[in-house]
Scaffold this motif. Structure first.
Motif, mmCIF file in Angstrom:
data_model
loop_
_atom_site.group_PDB
_atom_site.id
_atom_site.type_symbol
_atom_site.label_atom_id
_atom_site.label_comp_id
_atom_site.label_asym_id
_atom_site.label_seq_id
_atom_site.Cartn_x
_atom_site.Cartn_y
_atom_site.Cartn_z
ATOM 1 N N THR A 106 0.830 -1.205 0.000
ATOM 2 C CA THR A 106 0.000 0.000 0.000
ATOM 3 C C THR A 106 0.867 1.258 0.000
ATOM 4 O O THR A 106 0.582 2.221 -0.721
ATOM 5 N N SER A 107 1.918 1.246 0.793
ATOM 6 C CA SER A 107 2.830 2.387 0.850
ATOM 7 C C SER A 107 3.508 2.625 -0.494
ATOM 8 O O SER A 107 3.652 3.776 -0.944
ATOM 9 N N TRP A 108 3.893 1.545 -1.146
ATOM 10 C CA TRP A 108 4.579 1.657 -2.443
ATOM 11 C C TRP A 108 3.651 2.237 -3.509
ATOM 12 O O TRP A 108 4.044 3.104 -4.293
ATOM 13 N N ILE A 109 2.400 1.780 -3.521
ATOM 14 C CA ILE A 109 1.440 2.279 -4.503
ATOM 15 C C ILE A 109 1.083 3.741 -4.220
ATOM 16 O O ILE A 109 1.054 4.581 -5.133
ATOM 17 N N CYS A 110 0.817 4.066 -2.957
ATOM 18 C CA CYS A 110 0.326 5.402 -2.607
ATOM 19 C C CYS A 110 1.444 6.427 -2.467
ATOM 20 O O CYS A 110 1.188 7.633 -2.587
ATOM 21 N N GLU A 111 2.644 5.962 -2.168
ATOM 22 C CA GLU A 111 3.797 6.847 -1.942
ATOM 23 C C GLU A 111 3.496 7.920 -0.892
ATOM 24 O O GLU A 111 3.858 9.083 -1.046
ATOM 25 N N ASP A 112 2.808 7.504 0.193
ATOM 26 C CA ASP A 112 2.477 8.458 1.253
ATOM 27 C C ASP A 112 2.206 7.678 2.541
ATOM 28 O O ASP A 112 1.100 7.183 2.759
ATOM 29 N N ASP A 113 3.212 7.572 3.410
ATOM 30 C CA ASP A 113 3.046 6.827 4.661
ATOM 31 C C ASP A 113 2.119 7.537 5.642
ATOM 32 O O ASP A 113 1.593 6.909 6.572
ATOM 33 N N ARG A 114 1.874 8.828 5.458
ATOM 34 C CA ARG A 114 0.991 9.552 6.365
ATOM 35 C C ARG A 114 -0.457 9.080 6.233
ATOM 36 O O ARG A 114 -1.266 9.298 7.149
ATOM 37 N N ILE A 115 -0.752 8.428 5.133
ATOM 38 C CA ILE A 115 -2.130 8.003 4.878
ATOM 39 C C ILE A 115 -2.595 6.950 5.882
ATOM 40 O O ILE A 115 -3.786 6.811 6.158
ATOM 41 N N PHE A 116 -1.643 6.222 6.504
ATOM 42 C CA PHE A 116 -2.006 5.145 7.425
ATOM 43 C C PHE A 116 -2.643 5.677 8.709
ATOM 44 O O PHE A 116 -3.418 4.968 9.349
ATOM 45 N N SER A 117 -2.335 6.892 9.097
ATOM 46 C CA SER A 117 -2.879 7.458 10.334
ATOM 47 C C SER A 117 -4.217 8.153 10.121
ATOM 48 O O SER A 117 -4.856 8.582 11.085
ATOM 49 N N ARG A 118 -4.664 8.250 8.893
ATOM 50 C CA ARG A 118 -5.936 8.912 8.589
ATOM 51 C C ARG A 118 -7.081 7.902 8.584
ATOM 52 O O ARG A 118 -6.894 6.730 8.260
#
Length: 222
Positions: A106-118
């Motif tokens: 998921t991180s590789w596809i989205c390129e945004d680790d901040r998305i996990f806390s949302r």
């Protein structure tokens, strides 16, 4: 493998007078990419749910050997009030898949680790679509199911998404049910058509479309 044995599904609200599928027998295995041309109103989503073992048939049996995905990009497993990280934890537990592996994809596809806390509910429609795509392919399956949509719309993640799907299909099968002839030709090497409650073989998508046109003309003339 997915094997449909004399399967029938009634059309909702028809009081068992009309069928989406009528006594159909078909087999889909992990070595093939099967496209099913299905116009609007023919029961595309019902067929996808049947193949995923989400919806049982009204008659006949569906036999599944190995792991079959839920429809690619399906967001129904993601709870809107939970963070994405908590959602992925639940999905990892339900599917017996390593959580860190799902997070990495998921991180590789989205390129945004901040998305996990949302929370999932705070994501934009485009973000939810990209996350749902990534998660559905992060869980390994022997056969992947696609209902109309097989790819994301985010241009920033499109190349990575296509690479991931191609990688999965090197060792897994695909059943792609769609009205989009171009995408069926792109992703599938075997073509079928859903017509008059039957799943019929056709040489290619153009032949399938001609079969649909002839059936529609015959229906108007009858």
């Amino acid at each position: 493998m997915i094997f449909l044995d004399s399967v029938s599904v009634y059309r909702p609200g028809s009081h068992r007078q009309a069928f989406i599928l009528h006594e159909q027998t078909a087999c889909f295995d992990k070595s093939s990419r099967v496209g099913i041309l299905a116009p609007p109103g023919t029961g595309r989503t019902t067929l996808a749910r049947l193949l995923c073992n989400i919806q049982p048939p009204d008659a006949g049996n569906v036999f599944i050997e190995g792991r079959v995905s839920w429809p690619i990009g399906y967001a129904g497993l993601l709870h809107p009030h939970l963070t994405l990280a908590k959602n992925l934890g639940y999905i990892a537990s339900l599917t017996c898949t390593d959580r860190k592996y799902i997070e990495a994809i998921t991180s590789w596809i989205c390129e945004d680790d901040r998305i996990f806390s949302r929370t999932v509910g705070s994501l934009t429609p485009g973000e939810r679509g990209t996350v749902s795509f990534a998660v559905s392919l992060a869980v390994p399956s022997d056969i992947y199911i696609a209902d109309e949509k097989i790819m994301i719309s985010d241009p920033n993640a499109l190349e990575r998404a296509e690479r991931l799907l191609q990688k999965r299909l090197e060792t897994s099968g695909l059943v792609f049910i769609s009205r989009n002839a171009r995408q069926l030709e792109q992703w599938c090497d075997t073509q079928k058509v859903l017509i008059s409650s039957r799943i019929l073989d056709c040489h290619d998508v153009k032949t399938g479309q001609k079969m649909l046109d002839l059936a529609a003309k015959a229906s108007l003339e009858s």
